[in-house]
Design a protein around this motif. Structure first.
Motif, PDB file in Angstrom:
ATOM      1  N   ALA A   1       0.828  -1.207   0.000  1.00 26.04           N
ATOM      2  CA  ALA A   1       0.000   0.000   0.000  1.00 26.04           C
ATOM      3  C   ALA A   1       0.862   1.256   0.000  1.00 26.04           C
ATOM      4  O   ALA A   1       1.815   1.376   0.764  1.00 26.04           O
ATOM      5  CB  ALA A   1      -0.925   0.001   1.205  1.00 26.04           C
ATOM      6  N   ALA A   2       0.498   2.207  -0.860  1.00 27.89           N
ATOM      7  CA  ALA A   2       1.212   3.482  -0.973  1.00 27.89           C
ATOM      8  C   ALA A   2       0.268   4.613  -0.580  1.00 27.89           C
ATOM      9  O   ALA A   2      -0.885   4.661  -1.036  1.00 27.89           O
ATOM     10  CB  ALA A   2       1.715   3.689  -2.401  1.00 27.89           C
ATOM     11  N   GLN A   3       0.747   5.511   0.237  1.00 25.86           N
ATOM     12  CA  GLN A   3      -0.059   6.635   0.697  1.00 25.86           C
ATOM     13  C   GLN A   3      -0.143   7.717  -0.384  1.00 25.86           C
ATOM     14  O   GLN A   3       0.861   8.084  -0.990  1.00 25.86           O
ATOM     15  CB  GLN A   3       0.525   7.229   1.972  1.00 25.86           C
ATOM     16  CG  GLN A   3      -0.265   8.401   2.555  1.00 25.86           C
ATOM     17  CD  GLN A   3      -1.657   8.010   3.031  1.00 25.86           C
ATOM     18  OE1 GLN A   3      -1.863   6.897   3.524  1.00 25.86           O
ATOM     19  NE2 GLN A   3      -2.607   8.916   2.891  1.00 25.86           N
ATOM     20  N   LEU A   4      -1.325   8.215  -0.617  1.00 22.52           N
ATOM     21  CA  LEU A   4      -1.518   9.320  -1.548  1.00 22.52           C
ATOM     22  C   LEU A   4      -0.739  10.537  -1.072  1.00 22.52           C
ATOM     23  O   LEU A   4      -0.807  10.908   0.101  1.00 22.52           O
ATOM     24  CB  LEU A   4      -3.010   9.663  -1.649  1.00 22.52           C
ATOM     25  CG  LEU A   4      -3.393  10.813  -2.588  1.00 22.52           C
ATOM     26  CD1 LEU A   4      -3.171  10.415  -4.039  1.00 22.52           C
ATOM     27  CD2 LEU A   4      -4.850  11.218  -2.350  1.00 22.52           C
ATOM     28  N   ASP A   5       0.014  11.157  -1.972  1.00 30.69           N
ATOM     29  CA  ASP A   5       0.761  12.356  -1.605  1.00 30.69           C
ATOM     30  C   ASP A   5       0.859  13.299  -2.800  1.00 30.69           C
ATOM     31  O   ASP A   5       0.429  12.961  -3.909  1.00 30.69           O
ATOM     32  CB  ASP A   5       2.158  12.010  -1.074  1.00 30.69           C
ATOM     33  CG  ASP A   5       3.012  11.215  -2.060  1.00 30.69           C
ATOM     34  OD1 ASP A   5       2.762  11.281  -3.279  1.00 30.69           O
ATOM     35  OD2 ASP A   5       3.943  10.528  -1.613  1.00 30.69           O
ATOM     36  N   ALA A   6       1.423  14.463  -2.565  1.00 32.95           N
ATOM     37  CA  ALA A   6       1.484  15.501  -3.586  1.00 32.95           C
ATOM     38  C   ALA A   6       2.302  15.063  -4.794  1.00 32.95           C
ATOM     39  O   ALA A   6       1.967  15.412  -5.934  1.00 32.95           O
ATOM     40  CB  ALA A   6       2.047  16.785  -2.991  1.00 32.95           C
ATOM     41  N   GLN A   7       3.362  14.305  -4.573  1.00 36.92           N
ATOM     42  CA  GLN A   7       4.205  13.889  -5.687  1.00 36.92           C
ATOM     43  C   GLN A   7       3.460  12.954  -6.627  1.00 36.92           C
ATOM     44  O   GLN A   7       3.534  13.092  -7.854  1.00 36.92           O
ATOM     45  CB  GLN A   7       5.473  13.206  -5.173  1.00 36.92           C
ATOM     46  CG  GLN A   7       6.486  12.894  -6.273  1.00 36.92           C
ATOM     47  CD  GLN A   7       6.980  14.134  -6.973  1.00 36.92           C
ATOM     48  OE1 GLN A   7       7.551  15.020  -6.345  1.00 36.92           O
ATOM     49  NE2 GLN A   7       6.755  14.242  -8.280  1.00 36.92           N
ATOM     50  N   ARG A   8       2.747  11.975  -6.072  1.00 38.04           N
ATOM     51  CA  ARG A   8       1.989  11.054  -6.916  1.00 38.04           C
ATOM     52  C   ARG A   8       0.894  11.804  -7.682  1.00 38.04           C
ATOM     53  O   ARG A   8       0.619  11.493  -8.841  1.00 38.04           O
ATOM     54  CB  ARG A   8       1.376   9.939  -6.068  1.00 38.04           C
ATOM     55  CG  ARG A   8       2.390   8.924  -5.586  1.00 38.04           C
ATOM     56  CD  ARG A   8       1.723   7.775  -4.847  1.00 38.04           C
ATOM     57  NE  ARG A   8       2.663   6.708  -4.579  1.00 38.04           N
ATOM     58  CZ  ARG A   8       3.506   6.674  -3.549  1.00 38.04           C
ATOM     59  NH1 ARG A   8       3.489   7.674  -2.679  1.00 38.04           N
ATOM     60  NH2 ARG A   8       4.354   5.687  -3.385  1.00 38.04           N
ATOM     61  N   ILE A   9       0.276  12.762  -7.043  1.00 37.55           N
ATOM     62  CA  ILE A   9      -0.747  13.560  -7.712  1.00 37.55           C
ATOM     63  C   ILE A   9      -0.139  14.369  -8.851  1.00 37.55           C
ATOM     64  O   ILE A   9      -0.673  14.425  -9.960  1.00 37.55           O
ATOM     65  CB  ILE A   9      -1.449  14.485  -6.693  1.00 37.55           C
ATOM     66  CG1 ILE A   9      -2.268  13.647  -5.703  1.00 37.55           C
ATOM     67  CG2 ILE A   9      -2.338  15.506  -7.398  1.00 37.55           C
ATOM     68  CD1 ILE A   9      -2.810  14.447  -4.539  1.00 37.55           C
ATOM     69  N   ASP A  10       1.006  14.984  -8.584  1.00 32.82           N
ATOM     70  CA  ASP A  10       1.663  15.817  -9.588  1.00 32.82           C
ATOM     71  C   ASP A  10       2.133  15.004 -10.788  1.00 32.82           C
ATOM     72  O   ASP A  10       2.113  15.483 -11.924  1.00 32.82           O
ATOM     73  CB  ASP A  10       2.848  16.540  -8.948  1.00 32.82           C
ATOM     74  CG  ASP A  10       3.478  17.567  -9.875  1.00 32.82           C
ATOM     75  OD1 ASP A  10       2.749  18.467 -10.341  1.00 32.82           O
ATOM     76  OD2 ASP A  10       4.688  17.469 -10.143  1.00 32.82           O
ATOM     77  N   ASP A  11       2.552  13.759 -10.554  1.00 34.23           N
ATOM     78  CA  ASP A  11       3.060  12.914 -11.629  1.00 34.23           C
ATOM     79  C   ASP A  11       1.970  12.411 -12.566  1.00 34.23           C
ATOM     80  O   ASP A  11       2.279  11.910 -13.651  1.00 34.23           O
ATOM     81  CB  ASP A  11       3.801  11.707 -11.045  1.00 34.23           C
ATOM     82  CG  ASP A  11       5.139  12.079 -10.433  1.00 34.23           C
ATOM     83  OD1 ASP A  11       5.641  13.178 -10.731  1.00 34.23           O
ATOM     84  OD2 ASP A  11       5.674  11.269  -9.648  1.00 34.23           O
ATOM     85  N   ALA A  12       0.723  12.490 -12.155  1.00 35.62           N
ATOM     86  CA  ALA A  12      -0.385  11.933 -12.936  1.00 35.62           C
ATOM     87  C   ALA A  12      -1.048  12.984 -13.808  1.00 35.62           C
ATOM     88  O   ALA A  12      -1.292  14.106 -13.364  1.00 35.62           O
ATOM     89  CB  ALA A  12      -1.416  11.304 -12.006  1.00 35.62           C
TER      90      ALA A  12
END
Length: 212
Positions: free
Chosen positions: A76-87
């Motif tokens: 499980a990976a926690q939602l964070d700003a970096q993952r949001i920005d990469d999408a």
């Protein structure tokens, strides 16, 4: 095939059931639908437990689809700003998760939709102006997100789902089999499979209409 710089992110609550299943399905099928190589598909959760593994029901579902290796290594990976920005496109299982994305990164609201919402919006006939948007954007993932964002409020009744999918959808949400009473695991996973398959199909239809 062109290379895109942005990816697709699937989001649910715990990132052990719905979103990793969507990740697996989409990472195998979306690149061809978008007509790209190197398309990154990831998943995350809004309330994860550190080190949590994929749920047993998803593991069993993925084994016949050559997904055992994917299921075994998923954490499980926690939602964070970096993952949001990469999408370039974010697909959540619920409106609550969609809100969590917006709370972390308000500007990401324009590229964030529930899976049910995205499927419904994709079912609409494209306009000439939308095809122009798709043709003008070198990143087809971001282009599709822009088209869907422009269609907000036009959902109407949306597509017709199977009986099993209707049992575990509530408005724009796919219910959580781990927390929502009456949501059967099998029906939830079948719903994710059905919705991702329709999403891939309709993205493929839309991109095929786009002059390049």
């Amino acid at each position: 095939m062109s290379i895109v710089s942005t990816g697709v992110l699937a989001v649910c609550r715990a990132n052990v059931c719905r979103s990793p299943l969507a990740e697996f399905r989409l990472q195998h099928e979306l690149p061809a639908a978008f007509g790209v190589e190197g398309l990154r598909v990831d998943s995350a959760g809004t309330e994860t437990v550190s080190g949590a593994k994929i749920c047993a029901e998803v593991y069993r579902r993925l084994m016949p689809a050559d997904g055992a290796a994917f299921a075994a290594k998923h954490v499980a990976a926690q939602l964070d700003a970096q993952r949001i920005d990469d999408a370039g496109l974010i697909l959540t299982m619920t409106t609550a998760a969609r809100g969590s994305v917006g709370a972390i990164a308000p500007s990401a609201r324009a590229k964030t939709f529930t899976l049910v919402e995205a499927v419904g919006l994709l079912s609409l006939e494209p306009s000439v102006a939308e095809l122009d948007v798709l043709a003008a954007n070198a990143d087809p993932v971001a282009a599709v997100a822009a088209v869907l964002n422009g269609r907000r409020g036009l959902l109407g009744d949306g597509p017709k789902f199977s009986r099993s999918t209707r049992r575990v959808t509530d408005g724009l949400d796919v219910l959580d089999a781990h927390t929502d009473r009456g949501a059967r695991h099998g029906d939830v996973l079948q719903a994710v499979d059905e919705l991702t398959a329709v999403l891939v199909r309709d993205i493929g239809v839309l991109t095929a209409l786009t002059p390049r």
